[in-house]
Design a protein around this motif. Structure first.
Motif, mmCIF file in Angstrom:
data_model
loop_
_atom_site.group_PDB
_atom_site.id
_atom_site.type_symbol
_atom_site.label_atom_id
_atom_site.label_comp_id
_atom_site.label_asym_id
_atom_site.label_seq_id
_atom_site.Cartn_x
_atom_site.Cartn_y
_atom_site.Cartn_z
ATOM 1 N N PRO A 263 -7.937 4.418 3.452
ATOM 2 C CA PRO A 263 -6.712 5.374 3.284
ATOM 3 C C PRO A 263 -6.187 5.894 4.402
ATOM 4 O O PRO A 263 -5.011 5.861 4.637
ATOM 5 N N GLU A 264 -7.102 6.264 5.406
ATOM 6 C CA GLU A 264 -6.653 6.662 6.692
ATOM 7 C C GLU A 264 -5.665 5.607 7.490
ATOM 8 O O GLU A 264 -4.693 5.779 7.970
ATOM 9 N N ILE A 265 -5.994 4.268 7.047
ATOM 10 C CA ILE A 265 -5.368 3.102 7.797
ATOM 11 C C ILE A 265 -3.992 2.631 7.126
ATOM 12 O O ILE A 265 -3.040 2.652 7.382
ATOM 13 N N LEU A 266 -4.214 2.703 5.490
ATOM 14 C CA LEU A 266 -3.327 2.323 4.719
ATOM 15 C C LEU A 266 -1.831 3.263 4.834
ATOM 16 O O LEU A 266 -0.871 2.815 5.099
ATOM 17 N N TRP A 267 -2.382 4.564 4.855
ATOM 18 C CA TRP A 267 -1.082 5.524 4.835
ATOM 19 C C TRP A 267 -0.474 5.494 5.925
ATOM 20 O O TRP A 267 0.602 5.657 6.277
ATOM 21 N N SER A 268 -1.297 5.361 7.233
ATOM 22 C CA SER A 268 -0.845 5.377 8.463
ATOM 23 C C SER A 268 0.130 4.230 8.817
ATOM 24 O O SER A 268 1.377 4.132 9.372
ATOM 25 N N ALA A 436 2.115 11.591 -2.185
ATOM 26 C CA ALA A 436 1.123 10.764 -2.702
ATOM 27 C C ALA A 436 -0.295 11.250 -2.423
ATOM 28 O O ALA A 436 -1.185 11.129 -3.073
ATOM 29 N N LEU A 437 -0.186 11.506 -1.280
ATOM 30 C CA LEU A 437 -1.544 12.166 -0.653
ATOM 31 C C LEU A 437 -2.189 13.292 -1.467
ATOM 32 O O LEU A 437 -3.142 13.607 -1.716
ATOM 33 N N ALA A 438 -0.912 14.270 -1.775
ATOM 34 C CA ALA A 438 -1.323 15.511 -2.381
ATOM 35 C C ALA A 438 -1.751 15.317 -3.995
ATOM 36 O O ALA A 438 -2.490 15.980 -4.444
ATOM 37 N N ARG A 439 -1.038 14.337 -4.432
ATOM 38 C CA ARG A 439 -1.197 13.828 -5.741
ATOM 39 C C ARG A 439 -2.680 13.264 -5.803
ATOM 40 O O ARG A 439 -3.649 13.728 -6.867
#
Length: 551
Positions: A263-268, A436-439
């Motif tokens: 997730p850290e890479i994908l959302w970045s 998206a991250l909050a959800r």
């Protein structure tokens, strides 16, 4: 930006159960766990350039100073040379396309090559090719035999070499600087790049006026040769090379699958696409402002670019002092960048616009260095080449499309509308990625006006209390302040000192346990009996036995 961005105050670690970041980042508390009582020590000014204490990295930075500055010189001289030969600006655009096109088409395969082979040797090869190409064009120009097709062929050749050079260069930084200094090294690299972008074109302009375009190519060739010699001079035993992967099928798909699972890479990567599509390439907008809004000509256009570059240098230097980094930081920075650009689009004063450009440049570099650092620190060593190739592909690809889009808006609706459009990409990305991250983390912003756990007004809290199957929370975990607080700045040491033992714990079911702020007497007056959590505090068993007398 308010709800989605504010919800990022407790984002990445709450959303994802696995934490594979370095210890410096992973040491930050997850929501629902006890928070440290003392903040991270501030970075001392002596540590601003800590990575330069590494000998190999000093050699690498020296090579980057030379190749970046002289590379910008050649870029300007190349565009001016083909324009003077053809008299048609379309040839300049074709040259740029040939130089960037291979990266967009074959960039991911360049990352596979970077993972398969020794990165220092790859950089020696690519820098040698750059130096050879620059020398050939320089000699042809100085002898008067240069033709437009020579420049086009050289641009395509350089583009193919860049396919391997870019991911190898990015993946080589952790090997030469070490993971201990990775954040600092990435920030210094960004500073070097921005200084090259500031100084190189100025030197090119002076050189073209004095001795012509040919010597810019010759000087860049010498810089490339020097870079190869500096790479050779590195001590191989002091490097931290990643293990090379064996040749096999499906390695490109494996890299893409890896990004989807991190997730850290994908959302970045997703966020940098939003930011780059409108928010980074401001050359077209600044040209429109210089010509249509302020009527300051080419000299004023250079001044506006200098303000942007000065801010970028400030942002890059500020990023060297950053101790921790999370996804929420990237979302906030992208949102701030978008707001600054939209504010600049509503200003008609040259002085105020120039000041805002400095802030835009600083925010832009803080975001870019943060995104690069997030990806570099989260990726496995054997995947770094492929992941960085994807990151660069999205970054460059989005910028390639932004020039045409923003140019059309500037031509149709004016410079102010174009600057507002520049801010829409970062702001929209911050909203979408933040939501998206909050959800995913089941977080929501909440306004707390009384008994606030911190200095803020808006706090990020779980939407529902912890379920019965989750471990109970012991101790107090202060809710993190949102955008409407002073929590965006570093907390003072006094703020983080351990609270008195008599600080009561508020365990209302709709909030995480937080410590009320006030004097001990006030806390005692307003305290309520703490709800049993099923887990005794540390030392309570011994105290109970002593009280019963069976110690």
């Amino acid at each position: 930006m308010s709800s989605a961005s504010t919800a990022l105050k407790s984002t990445s670690q709450a959303a994802y159960p696995s934490d594979t970041r370095p210890a410096a980042a992973a040491s930050q508390p997850r929501p629902g766990t006890s928070a440290p009582t003392t903040p991270p020590e501030p970075v001392r000014w002596a540590e601003t350039f800590a990575s330069l204490r590494v000998r190999n990295y000093r050699l690498y930075v020296t090579s980057q100073v030379l190749t970046n500055t002289c590379g910008w010189m050649q870029r300007v001289a190349q565009d001016w040379l083909i324009l003077s030969l053809t008299g048609n600006v379309a040839w300049v655009g074709l040259t740029v396309t040939l130089q960037l096109g291979p990266m967009l088409l074959f960039g991911l395969w360049g990352g596979v090559i970077a993972d398969r082979f020794d990165k220092r040797r790859l950089l020696m090869v690519t820098q040698s090719l750059f130096a050879l190409s620059a020398l050939v064009i320089g000699v042809l120009t100085l002898t008067g035999a240069i033709q437009p097709w020579h420049i086009l062929a050289s641009a395509g050749f350089l583009g193919l070499a860049t396919v391997v050079d870019n991911p190898a260069r990015q993946a080589f930084v952790p090997e030469v600087a070490g993971h201990e200094h990775l954040r600092n090294a990435i920030s210094i690299n960004s500073t070097v790049f921005q200084m090259g972008a500031l100084i190189g074109p100025a030197l090119a302009g002076a050189g073209i006026a004095l001795v012509g375009e040919g010597w810019a190519f010759v000087v860049n060739s010498a810089a490339g040769t020097t870079a190869v010699l500096l790479l050779i001079a590195m001590r191989a035993a002091e490097l931290s090379p990643a293990p090379a992967i064996a040749r096999g099928r499906g390695q490109l798909r494996e890299g893409l699958r890896y990004v989807g699972e991190k997730p850290e890479i994908l959302w970045s990567v997703v966020l940098v696409g939003f930011v780059a599509v409108t928010g980074i390439n401001l050359a077209t907008v600044l040209a429109a402002y210089a010509d249509e809004v302020f009527d300051i000509g080419s000299g004023g256009y250079g001044l506006l670019n200098s303000c942007l570059a000065a801010g970028a240098v400030i942002g890059a230097l500020a990023s060297t002092r950053r101790r921790t980094l999370r996804l929420r930081t990237l979302v906030y920075t992208a949102g701030v960048l978008g707001l600054l650009q939209m504010t600049a689009g509503m200003i008609g004063s040259l002085v105020a616009f120039s000041v805002l450009l400095v802030a835009v440049g600083a925010a832009s570099l803080l975001y870019l260095t943060g995104g690069n650092t997030m990806v570099q620190t989260a990726v496995a060593a054997t995947m770094r080449g492929r992941v960085m190739a994807l990151y660069i592909l999205v970054l460059f690809g989005a910028q390639a499309g932004s020039g045409t889009l923003i140019g059309w808006i500037a031509h149709t609706h004016g410079a102010h509308a174009a600057m507002m459009a520049c801010g829409s990409g970062p702001l929209l990305g911050a909203l979408i990625v933040g939501a998206a991250l909050a959800r995913r983390g089941r977080l929501a912003p909440r306004v707390i006006l009384r008994d606030r756990p911190g200095r803020g007004v808006v706090y990020v809290l779980p939407r529902q209390p912890a379920s019965a199957g989750q471990p109970p929370v012991t101790g107090f975990t202060p809710a993190r302040p949102g955008l409407l607080s002073r929590g965006l700045r570093a907390r003072t040491a006094r703020r983080h000192q351990p609270r008195p033992a008599e600080a009561c714990i508020d365990t209302r079911p709709d909030l995480r346990p937080v410590a009320r702020i006030g004097t001990p007497a006030r806390r005692t007056a307003h305290s309520r009996p703490a709800r049993r959590t099923g887990r005794a505090p540390a030392g309570s068993g011994a105290a109970a036995r002593a009280h019963r007398g069976d110690g």
